[in-house]
Design a protein around this motif. Structure first.
Motif, PDB file in Angstrom:
ATOM      1  N   ASP A 198       0.869  -1.180   0.000  1.00 12.33           N
ATOM      2  CA  ASP A 198       0.000   0.000   0.000  1.00 12.33           C
ATOM      3  C   ASP A 198       0.904   1.228   0.000  1.00 12.33           C
ATOM      4  N   ASP A 255       0.311   4.242   0.188  1.00 12.56           N
ATOM      5  CA  ASP A 255      -0.130   5.363   1.023  1.00 12.56           C
ATOM      6  C   ASP A 255       0.141   5.138   2.510  1.00 12.56           C
ATOM      7  N   ARG A 256       0.540   3.910   2.871  1.00 12.46           N
ATOM      8  CA  ARG A 256       0.774   3.609   4.288  1.00 12.46           C
ATOM      9  C   ARG A 256       2.092   2.854   4.401  1.00 12.46           C
ATOM     10  N   TRP A 299      -0.068  -3.794   3.506  1.00 11.50           N
ATOM     11  CA  TRP A 299      -0.126  -4.687   2.348  1.00 11.50           C
ATOM     12  C   TRP A 299      -1.557  -5.170   2.150  1.00 11.50           C
ATOM     13  N   THR A 300      -1.901  -5.431   0.897  1.00  6.26           N
ATOM     14  CA  THR A 300      -3.173  -6.070   0.574  1.00  6.26           C
ATOM     15  C   THR A 300      -2.890  -7.455   0.029  1.00  6.26           C
ATOM     16  N   HIS A 349      -6.376  -6.721   4.149  1.00  6.41           N
ATOM     17  CA  HIS A 349      -5.446  -5.588   4.172  1.00  6.41           C
ATOM     18  C   HIS A 349      -4.867  -5.520   5.575  1.00  6.41           C
ATOM     19  N   ASP A 397      -2.007  -3.402   8.065  1.00  7.53           N
ATOM     20  CA  ASP A 397      -1.042  -2.342   8.338  1.00  7.53           C
ATOM     21  C   ASP A 397      -0.246  -2.770   9.568  1.00  7.53           C
ATOM     22  N   SER A 443      -9.075  -1.473   6.665  1.00  5.48           N
ATOM     23  CA  SER A 443      -9.294  -0.800   5.381  1.00  5.48           C
ATOM     24  C   SER A 443     -10.571  -1.260   4.694  1.00  5.48           C
TER      25      SER A 443
END
Length: 289
Positions: free
Chosen positions: A31, A33-34, A38-39, A49, A51, A59
Motif C-alpha cells: 500500500d 499510502d501507508r 499490504w493487501t 489488508h 497495516d 481498510s
C-alpha cells in the motif's frame, strides 16, 4: 497504535510478493499510502489488508463491521476467547490482540502454504496469543471445546465463494456448541441480486439463534449490487442501537437490519441444511476491477 519495534518505512524499491499457495496464486501488494501496509489477493480477489504499524486500521468495509462486533462483544479492553474460521492475513486477529490485550485466539485456516507466507511476510506482534491451525474450518470447529468462545467469526472463502458446508443449520449447531452462553457469532457473507444466498443465510441463522442483526451497505441490502454483509447472531440480546450508530458512522455508511424488518427481508426463505447447501455465488468479474 504506535509502531512496532521492527518498524521501518518502506522504500520505493519494495515490490509485490507473489507465491503459489494451496488456494491459488497469492499476491501481497504494498500500500503506497501507508508505510508498512499490504493487501493480500488470492487469484486476483482481494482478501485482506494489513497495516503492520497500525493494527487498528481496518481498510476493508466488511472488516470495519467485524471490528464493531469485536468492540461490542464484551466490555472495552477486556480479554476474550475468539475463534476465527478463515485467517487470510490475520487482520482481525491483529485487531483483537491490539484492542483486547491478553485475549486468546484460535485461527482455523485450511491453506497451510498461505499461513506460512503470512507468518513470514507479515509477522504477528510478539506476545500475541494467536494459535493457527491448518485444517478445514468445520473440522477445526469440531475440535473446539464446548462453551469456549466469546466470539466466533466465519470469513471463509474458496475461489471467492463460501463453501457449502459452512452455510447450514448443522454447521451453526456446531457454532452454538462452541460458544459460551451469551457468545456471539459473526459471518462475512457476500451476495448480489436477487440476494437468494443472503436471504437463506439469515433464515438459517434465525432457526439457530434468538437474536440477529445484518450490517451492510444499503445498496447491497436493496439488491442493487454485489457486496458483503456481516451477519451477527446470539442467544442473548444484541446492542442494536450501538451497532446501528457505528455502522452509520463508517466512511462508507452501513445500515443495520434486525427484528421484523430482517424477518421480512428473508422473503420466506427456508433454512439451509447440509442436504441442500450450496456454495455462495461467485462475484461478477466487475467487482474486482
Amino acid at each position: 497504535m504506535g509502531k512496532s519495534r521492527n518498524s521501518r518505512r518502506r522504500g520505493a524499491g519494495d515490490a509485490p510478493v507473489v507465491e503459489a499457495v494451496d488456494g491459488g496464486l497469492a499476491e501481497l501488494i504494498p500500500d503506497r499510502d501507508r508505510g508498512r501496509a499490504w493487501t493480500l489477493f488470492i487469484d486476483g480477489a482481494p482478501q485482506s489488508h494489513v497495516d503492520l504499524d497500525d493494527p487498528l486500521h481496518l481498510s476493508f468495509e466488511y472488516q470495519r463491521r467485524l471490528g464493531h462486533v469485536v468492540d461490542l462483544v464484551a466490555p472495552p479492553g477486556g480479554p476474550v476467547h475468539v475463534l476465527h474460521l478463515g485467517g487470510g492475513a490475520l487482520t482481525l486477529a491483529r485487531y483483537v490482540a491490539a484492542t483486547r490485550p491478553r485475549s486468546t485466539q484460535q485461527v482455523v485456516e485450511r491453506d497451510a502454504t498461505l499461513v506460512e507466507l503470512v507468518r513470514r511476510q507479515l509477522p504477528l506482534e510478539s506476545g500475541a496469543r494467536v494459535r493457527v491451525r491448518s485444517v478445514d474450518a468445520r473440522e477445526g470447529l469440531a475440535k473446539v471445546p464446548d462453551g469456549w468462545a466469546d466470539l466466533i467469526v466465519a470469513d471463509v472463502y474458496s475461489g471467492a465463494r463460501t463453501p457449502a458446508h459452512l452455510t447450514s443449520t448443522e454447521f451453526l449447531d456446531e457454532v452454538r456448541r462452541a460458544l459460551k452462553p451469551g457468545g456471539w457469532y459473526a459471518a462475512n457473507l457476500a451476495d448480489g441480486p436477487p440476494l437468494a444466498h443472503l436471504r437463506g443465510q439469515v433464515a438459517t441463522a434465525s432457526a439457530c439463534f434468538a437474536e440477529l442483526a445484518l450490517m451492510a451497505d444499503p445498496t447491497v441490502l436493496r439488491g442493487k449490487r454485489f457486496g458483503n454483509a456481516v451477519l451477527v447472531a446470539s442467544d442473548h440480546p444484541l446492542p442494536f442501537p450501538e451497532l446501528t450508530r457505528r455502522a452509520a458512522s463508517d466512511p462508507h455508511p452501513g445500515r443495520v437490519e434486525h427484528g421484523k424488518p430482517l424477518t421480512d427481508f428473508t422473503g420466506g426463505a427456508a433454512p439451509v441444511t447440509d442436504a441442500v447447501a450450496v456454495a455462495s455465488p461467485a462475484p461478477p468479474p466487475s467487482v474486482f476491477r
